[in-house]
Design a protein around this motif. Structure first.
Motif, PDB file in Angstrom:
ATOM      1  N   ASN A  65       9.167 -24.274  24.805  1.00 41.20           N
ATOM      2  CA  ASN A  65       9.447 -24.099  23.375  1.00 41.20           C
ATOM      3  C   ASN A  65       8.770 -22.850  22.828  1.00 41.20           C
ATOM      4  OD1 ASN A  65      11.162 -26.226  22.860  1.00 41.20           O
ATOM      5  ND2 ASN A  65       9.509 -27.658  22.442  1.00 41.20           N
ATOM      6  N   ASP A  66       7.504 -22.642  23.176  1.00 44.14           N
ATOM      7  CA  ASP A  66       6.783 -21.454  22.713  1.00 44.14           C
ATOM      8  C   ASP A  66       7.444 -20.176  23.210  1.00 44.14           C
ATOM      9  OD1 ASP A  66       4.946 -23.053  21.393  1.00 44.14           O
ATOM     10  OD2 ASP A  66       3.408 -22.880  22.957  1.00 44.14           O
ATOM     11  N   LYS A  69      10.618 -19.533  21.235  1.00 48.54           N
ATOM     12  CA  LYS A  69      10.288 -19.115  19.870  1.00 48.54           C
ATOM     13  C   LYS A  69       9.901 -17.644  19.845  1.00 48.54           C
ATOM     14  CE  LYS A  69       8.686 -23.566  18.124  1.00 48.54           C
ATOM     15  NZ  LYS A  69       7.509 -24.355  17.738  1.00 48.54           N
ATOM     16  N   SER A  72      12.984 -15.463  20.425  1.00 49.73           N
ATOM     17  CA  SER A  72      13.857 -15.353  19.249  1.00 49.73           C
ATOM     18  C   SER A  72      13.221 -14.474  18.173  1.00 49.73           C
ATOM     19  CB  SER A  72      14.202 -16.732  18.687  1.00 49.73           C
ATOM     20  OG  SER A  72      13.065 -17.372  18.195  1.00 49.73           O
ATOM     21  N   GLN A  73      11.897 -14.467  18.089  1.00 50.49           N
ATOM     22  CA  GLN A  73      11.217 -13.605  17.123  1.00 50.49           C
ATOM     23  C   GLN A  73      11.369 -12.141  17.529  1.00 50.49           C
ATOM     24  OE1 GLN A  73       7.254 -15.173  17.078  1.00 50.49           O
ATOM     25  NE2 GLN A  73       7.783 -16.880  15.730  1.00 50.49           N
TER      26      GLN A  73
END
Length: 76
Positions: A65-66, A69, A72-73
């Motif tokens: 998940n990290d 994230k 996507s950033q």
């Protein structure tokens, strides 16, 4: 519970979809190494005791998940 979601091949196909990869378009070495890298992340968990394995899988889930994230950033 639908156990097909926990099938490694199914998860691998979802991974390819998320990465926008198609095996038929991949070089044979890329295809082989991508699958090896995907599967090797689970290999060590098989040798653990149940509680350790659950903890390890939970930790890997959080790391995945990290990772996504952060990815996507970067794209934004």
């Amino acid at each position: 519970m639908d156990t097909t979601k926990f099938n490694i091949e199914y998860q691998y196909s979802l991974y390819l979809e998320k990465m926008n990869l198609k095996e038929e378009q991949m070089h044979p070495v890329q295809k082989q190494e991508t699958k090896r890298a995907f599967i090797s992340g689970i290999d060590d968990v098989a040798d653990m005791q149940l509680e350790q394995g659950v903890t390890a899988l939970d930790d890997m889930f959080n790391q995945v998940n990290d990772f996504f994230k952060k990815q996507s950033q970067k794209a934004n």
